[in-house]
Motif scaffolding. Structure first.
Motif, PDB file in Angstrom:
ATOM      1  N   ILE A 176      45.356   8.126  40.738  1.00  0.00           N
ATOM      2  CA  ILE A 176      44.093   7.884  40.027  1.00  0.00           C
ATOM      3  C   ILE A 176      43.103   9.020  40.286  1.00  0.00           C
ATOM      4  O   ILE A 176      42.343   9.408  39.389  1.00  0.00           O
ATOM      5  CB  ILE A 176      43.540   6.494  40.391  1.00  0.00           C
ATOM      6  CG1 ILE A 176      44.483   5.440  39.793  1.00  0.00           C
ATOM      7  CG2 ILE A 176      42.114   6.306  39.890  1.00  0.00           C
ATOM      8  CD1 ILE A 176      44.200   4.021  40.188  1.00  0.00           C
ATOM      9  N   ALA A 177      43.159   9.579  41.495  1.00  0.00           N
ATOM     10  CA  ALA A 177      42.262  10.700  41.814  1.00  0.00           C
ATOM     11  C   ALA A 177      42.551  11.896  40.909  1.00  0.00           C
ATOM     12  O   ALA A 177      41.670  12.707  40.612  1.00  0.00           O
ATOM     13  CB  ALA A 177      42.419  11.099  43.277  1.00  0.00           C
ATOM     14  N   ALA A 178      43.798  11.991  40.444  1.00  0.00           N
ATOM     15  CA  ALA A 178      44.187  13.139  39.612  1.00  0.00           C
ATOM     16  C   ALA A 178      43.690  13.021  38.172  1.00  0.00           C
ATOM     17  O   ALA A 178      43.736  13.981  37.408  1.00  0.00           O
ATOM     18  CB  ALA A 178      45.711  13.280  39.638  1.00  0.00           C
ATOM     19  N   LYS A 179      43.204  11.833  37.803  1.00  0.00           N
ATOM     20  CA  LYS A 179      42.744  11.662  36.413  1.00  0.00           C
ATOM     21  C   LYS A 179      41.467  12.469  36.182  1.00  0.00           C
ATOM     22  O   LYS A 179      40.518  12.371  36.978  1.00  0.00           O
ATOM     23  CB  LYS A 179      42.476  10.177  36.136  1.00  0.00           C
ATOM     24  CG  LYS A 179      43.740   9.348  36.208  1.00  0.00           C
ATOM     25  CD  LYS A 179      43.530   7.967  35.628  1.00  0.00           C
ATOM     26  CE  LYS A 179      44.849   7.218  35.737  1.00  0.00           C
ATOM     27  NZ  LYS A 179      44.978   6.135  34.788  1.00  0.00           N
ATOM     28  N   PRO A 180      41.421  13.214  35.088  1.00  0.00           N
ATOM     29  CA  PRO A 180      40.253  14.059  34.825  1.00  0.00           C
ATOM     30  C   PRO A 180      38.956  13.258  34.691  1.00  0.00           C
ATOM     31  O   PRO A 180      37.880  13.752  35.042  1.00  0.00           O
ATOM     32  CB  PRO A 180      40.600  14.736  33.492  1.00  0.00           C
ATOM     33  CG  PRO A 180      42.062  14.571  33.309  1.00  0.00           C
ATOM     34  CD  PRO A 180      42.475  13.361  34.058  1.00  0.00           C
ATOM     35  N   SER A 181      39.051  12.013  34.208  1.00  0.00           N
ATOM     36  CA  SER A 181      37.822  11.222  34.005  1.00  0.00           C
ATOM     37  C   SER A 181      37.131  10.856  35.315  1.00  0.00           C
ATOM     38  O   SER A 181      35.930  10.612  35.343  1.00  0.00           O
ATOM     39  CB  SER A 181      38.164   9.945  33.235  1.00  0.00           C
ATOM     40  OG  SER A 181      38.946   9.091  34.056  1.00  0.00           O
ATOM     41  N   VAL A 182      37.898  10.812  36.403  1.00  0.00           N
ATOM     42  CA  VAL A 182      37.356  10.291  37.667  1.00  0.00           C
ATOM     43  C   VAL A 182      36.436  11.302  38.343  1.00  0.00           C
ATOM     44  O   VAL A 182      36.834  12.432  38.634  1.00  0.00           O
ATOM     45  CB  VAL A 182      38.498   9.890  38.627  1.00  0.00           C
ATOM     46  CG1 VAL A 182      37.947   9.511  40.003  1.00  0.00           C
ATOM     47  CG2 VAL A 182      39.304   8.745  38.054  1.00  0.00           C
ATOM     48  N   LYS A 183      35.184  10.890  38.529  1.00  0.00           N
ATOM     49  CA  LYS A 183      34.215  11.774  39.183  1.00  0.00           C
ATOM     50  C   LYS A 183      34.189  11.566  40.695  1.00  0.00           C
ATOM     51  O   LYS A 183      34.060  12.518  41.462  1.00  0.00           O
ATOM     52  CB  LYS A 183      32.806  11.485  38.650  1.00  0.00           C
ATOM     53  CG  LYS A 183      32.526  12.054  37.279  1.00  0.00           C
ATOM     54  CD  LYS A 183      31.048  11.805  36.955  1.00  0.00           C
ATOM     55  CE  LYS A 183      30.723  12.279  35.546  1.00  0.00           C
ATOM     56  NZ  LYS A 183      29.546  11.557  35.013  1.00  0.00           N
ATOM     57  N   ALA A 184      34.248  10.306  41.110  1.00  0.00           N
ATOM     58  CA  ALA A 184      34.102  10.023  42.544  1.00  0.00           C
ATOM     59  C   ALA A 184      34.654   8.654  42.884  1.00  0.00           C
ATOM     60  O   ALA A 184      34.803   7.787  42.014  1.00  0.00           O
ATOM     61  CB  ALA A 184      32.637  10.109  42.943  1.00  0.00           C
ATOM     62  N   PHE A 185      34.948   8.467  44.160  1.00  0.00           N
ATOM     63  CA  PHE A 185      35.349   7.166  44.709  1.00  0.00           C
ATOM     64  C   PHE A 185      34.187   6.605  45.526  1.00  0.00           C
ATOM     65  O   PHE A 185      33.474   7.358  46.195  1.00  0.00           O
ATOM     66  CB  PHE A 185      36.553   7.320  45.636  1.00  0.00           C
ATOM     67  CG  PHE A 185      37.855   7.550  44.933  1.00  0.00           C
ATOM     68  CD1 PHE A 185      38.796   6.539  44.834  1.00  0.00           C
ATOM     69  CD2 PHE A 185      38.149   8.785  44.354  1.00  0.00           C
ATOM     70  CE1 PHE A 185      40.011   6.757  44.197  1.00  0.00           C
ATOM     71  CE2 PHE A 185      39.355   9.008  43.708  1.00  0.00           C
ATOM     72  CZ  PHE A 185      40.296   7.983  43.632  1.00  0.00           C
ATOM     73  N   LEU A 186      34.023   5.309  45.442  1.00  0.00           N
ATOM     74  CA  LEU A 186      33.051   4.645  46.318  1.00  0.00           C
ATOM     75  C   LEU A 186      33.778   3.521  47.050  1.00  0.00           C
ATOM     76  O   LEU A 186      34.232   2.556  46.437  1.00  0.00           O
ATOM     77  CB  LEU A 186      31.876   4.086  45.509  1.00  0.00           C
ATOM     78  CG  LEU A 186      30.823   3.323  46.318  1.00  0.00           C
ATOM     79  CD1 LEU A 186      30.221   4.189  47.433  1.00  0.00           C
ATOM     80  CD2 LEU A 186      29.710   2.793  45.413  1.00  0.00           C
TER      81      LEU A 186
END
Ligand SMILES: Cc1ncc(C[n+]2csc(CCOP(=O)(O)OP(=O)(O)O)c2C)c(N)n1
Ligand code: SF4
Ligand code: SF4
Ligand code: SF4
Lengths: 356, 248, 68
Positions: free
Chosen positions: A295-305
């Motif tokens: 999921i971290a590799a998805k371009p849409s993902v800006k950050a994890f909380l």
């Protein structure tokens, strides 16, 4: 016929164990999980089982060790300070490769701490807790229904891998009432236990259960064997729930109780046009690292909380899994306080750059 | 000529690893002989302690489990609850039983667990090289009481049999010794009686066995037996502390 | 008529049997060592053995078999 009843979390743990074929329970009173013992006291009598109030958590876990070695499905439950005392036995159970179920209805600490819900025992549960190179399977239910299902499954997993399975709950889960549906036939695995102590009864060799490996090479070979088993568990048993993780901007991640708050916040965020996903690990060990990496590799993902009821424990595993691909932020509350929807939403807005 | 004394089949073929003259070996043999004579080898599950005898699960021919330091009575309790029809015994030293495991033994006895405990009192910690035990005599020099045990500093010895005998759940408690032929014969009778009490389902039984530790006492094996008689018998009088009138 | 047999490989030369034999016929055999490095014990004058089993009873290492 529906078998739906309204029950308290702690009682569900006990009922689930009985339905999973557990006939031996050893405990010592501690808030907020003592109702498990109360329920077991009468329920075990009904099914011709044993509920024994031990003289301490140390004794209780060593009774679990004995009963497991004797081939029984066995459980003990406790809360944080009691689980600390049980670490001796937990390590021995790992060292002797015995199946057993331990439930930790976590309260806040360190020390005697408080009796309110917390998740400060994540490190203890997933990183060892006792001495030596061992792992426990750690399950983190988020609802009473799931508490029921995972308790039954904990016995199956323990028997299948000859290892301890821990259920990491919290005071809120133990105390709250929710509807739960008992399946009529539980999926109980019957695993043969030819290693169990039963008395020789005609066997030509005596069975012995031990965790002692005095010679270096023997000890190392045993440790390697354990590690191979743990690798197999990691391959086969990871459980994780992903919600709205197709094209999210922000990924929330939380286990147990906190994940429920996250779900509400996700709806609020959606109204503001922020796409928020949720990763909820159900097995804390083995940890679903692969899911985070993908999921971290998805371009849409800006950050994890990452949200926890502690000062930042699971977040270390999340960061290892994300491996620098995206920033991982932490939001924690302790002492029995829960993060409010509003404060989580604020944090999300900041990460999404929506704070004017 | 017929064999009148042979190695019991209650023991495996593995030679004991104990020091020369250590009477742990005699006690092992007695327990094993009793299991064979009572025909319970096939139904007995024994619990090994932490101490010099940590691996006696390799010596007894019945099913065996190794327990954490002092926890044998808890482990034995659970095994008996799972298999009430089986015989369960614990084998424990004085550090194991009277120090770190004091709670477990007291509560197993108080609950009247139908298990038998063989408690080996050699007045020191053997395995870890001769430290003071709860049973160390007043004045006795050990590696951690180099000036001799001083009551005002290290406190007093614990008389375990007398203490356990105060508990109603303990139905048979006897202290014996393995210093000579007649005492060894008596010790064997006591071990048998403990198993009988368990077989009859009467409650908890314990035999305390005075034993030597030549290595850590700094005495040769024969002198160790004499020291047991001269010094230990005074602090630890032999006899039945509970269950005098038991007929089993 | 009685006889004892010593499994000398198991013997640790502790001398307990020597000290208890009522006939005083057991001694450590200083002339031999077993594979563990101990001088094992043995009966010097078997004709005087009564088969009382006292030696076997005190032996901590199950070395002795007695025939009678
Ligand atoms: C929890 C724990 N603490 C300490 C030890 C170290 N230890 C091993 S044996 C022993 C003493 C045993 O003495 P005793 O019970 O008198 O038996 P003996 O060796 O004399 O037969 C100790 C302290 C241990 N193994 N585990
Ligand atoms: S140290 Fe003492 S108790 Fe341990 S085997 Fe040697 S003589 Fe026996
Ligand atoms: S059987 Fe008796 S007489 Fe014979 S050697 Fe042994 S102790 Fe001595
Ligand atoms: S008592 Fe046993 S071990 Fe000791 S010297 Fe005699 S035969 Fe050997």
């Amino acid at each position: 016929m529906s078998n739906r009843v309204l029950m308290k979390g702690n009682e569900v743990i006990a009922e689930a164990a009985v339905r999973a074929g557990c006939r031996h329970y050893f405990g010592y009173p501690i808030t907020p999980q003592t109702e498990v013992m109360h329920y077991m006291a009468t329920r075990m009598a009904e099914v011709n089982g044993t509920m024994l109030q031990a003289e301490s958590e140390v004794a209780a876990i060593n009774m679990v060790y004995g009963a497991a070695a004797a081939g029984a499905r066995v459980m003990t439950t406790s809360s944080s300070p009691g689980i600390s005392l049980k670490q001796e036995g937990i390590s021995y159970i790992a060292g002797a490769e015995l199946p057993a179920v331990v439930v930790n209805v976590v309260r806040s600490g360190p020390g005697l701490g408080g009796i309110l819900p917390a998740q400060g025992d994540y490190f203890q549960a997933t990183k060892g807790g006792g001495h030596g190179d061992y792992r426990n399977i750690v399950l983190a239910p988020a609802s009473i229904q799931e508490l029921y299902e995972l308790t039954v499954e904990a016995f199956n997993l323990s028997d299948r891998y000859r290892m301890l399975t821990m259920i990491l709950g919290d005071g809120a889960l133990g105390q709250m009432m929710e509807p739960v549906e008992f399946r009529d036939v539980e999926p109980i695995e019957n695993v043969a236990k030819p290693w169990a102590l039963t008395g020789r009864k005609g066997r030509s060799e005596h069975n012995t259960v031990t965790s002692i490996y005095i010679e270096a090479d023997v000890m190392e070979a045993f440790n390697n064997k354990l590690q191979a088993k743990y690798a197999k568990v990691t391959e086969n048993e990871i459980r994780v729930e992903c919600v709205d993780c197709e094209e999210p901007e922000i990924i929330l991640t939380a286990f147990g109780l906190v994940s429920r708050i996250c779900r509400n916040v996700m709806q609020l965020a959606a109204k503001e046009g922020i796409k928020v996903g949720l990763i909820r690990p159900i097995t804390l060990w083995p940890f679903p690292s692969q899911t985070y990496a993908e999921i971290a590799a998805k371009p849409s993902v800006k950050a994890f909380l990452d949200l926890e009821l502690n000062c930042g424990q699971m977040v270390e595993d999340v960061r290892l899994a994300v491996n620098g691909a995206k920033p991982v932020h932490f939001h924690g509350r302790t002492g029995g306080n829960l993060p409010t929807q509003h404060e989580i939403l604020e944090h999300i807005r900041t990460l999404a750059g929506r704070n004017a | 000529m017929k064999p009148v004394f042979t190695r019991t089949t209650g023991l495996t073929d593995k030679p004991f690893h104990y020091c020369p003259g250590c009477t742990h070996g005699i006690i092992h043999r007695l327990i094993a002989e009793v299991m064979v004579e009572m025909n319970i080898l096939d139904t007995t599950i024994g619990v090994s302690p932490v101490g010099c005898t940590y691996n006696n699960y390799e010596y007894f021919a019945c099913d065996m489990i190794q327990a954490a330091h002092g926890r044998a009575p808890a482990v034995g309790t659970a095994i008996k609850r799972v298999h009430p029809e089986n015989m369960v015994f614990t084998y424990q030293g004085d550090g194991d039983l009277a120090a770190i495991g004091a709670a477990e033994i007291v509560h197993a006895a108080a609950r009247g667990e139908k298990i038998s405990t063989f408690f080996v009192n050699n007045a020191v910690y053997g395995m870890t090289s001769g430290q003071m035990a709860p049973t160390t005599l007043i004045g006795q020099v050990t590696t951690t009481s180099p000036f001799g045990r001083r009551p005002e500093f290290e406190g007093y010895p614990i008389n375990v049999s007398e203490m356990i005998a105060t508990l109603r759940g303990a139905v048979y408690v006897e202290r014996v010794a393995v210093n000579d032929f007649s005492h060894i014969t008596k010790a064997k009778k006591a071990i048998k009686k403990a198993f009988r009490v368990q077989q009859e389902g009467l409650g908890f039984s314990m035999v305390e066995i005075l034993s030597t530790c030549p290595t850590n006492w700094g005495k040769d094996p024969v002198a160790s037996l004499r020291w047991m008689e001269d010094a230990m018998f005074k602090q630890y009088p032999l006899g039945i502390y509970r269950g005098q009138d038991l007929e089993v | 008529m009685a006889r004892t047999e010593f499994n000398i490989e198991l013997c640790k030369g502790c001398g307990l049997c020597v000290s208890v034999c009522p006939q005083k016929i057991i001694a450590l055999r200083k002339d031999i060592l077993n594979s563990k490095g101990f001088h094992p014990s043995g009966v010097e004058d078997m004709d005087r053995c009564t088969g009382c089993t006292i030696c076997a009873t005190i032996c901590p290492d199950c070395v002795i078999t007695v025939y009678r």
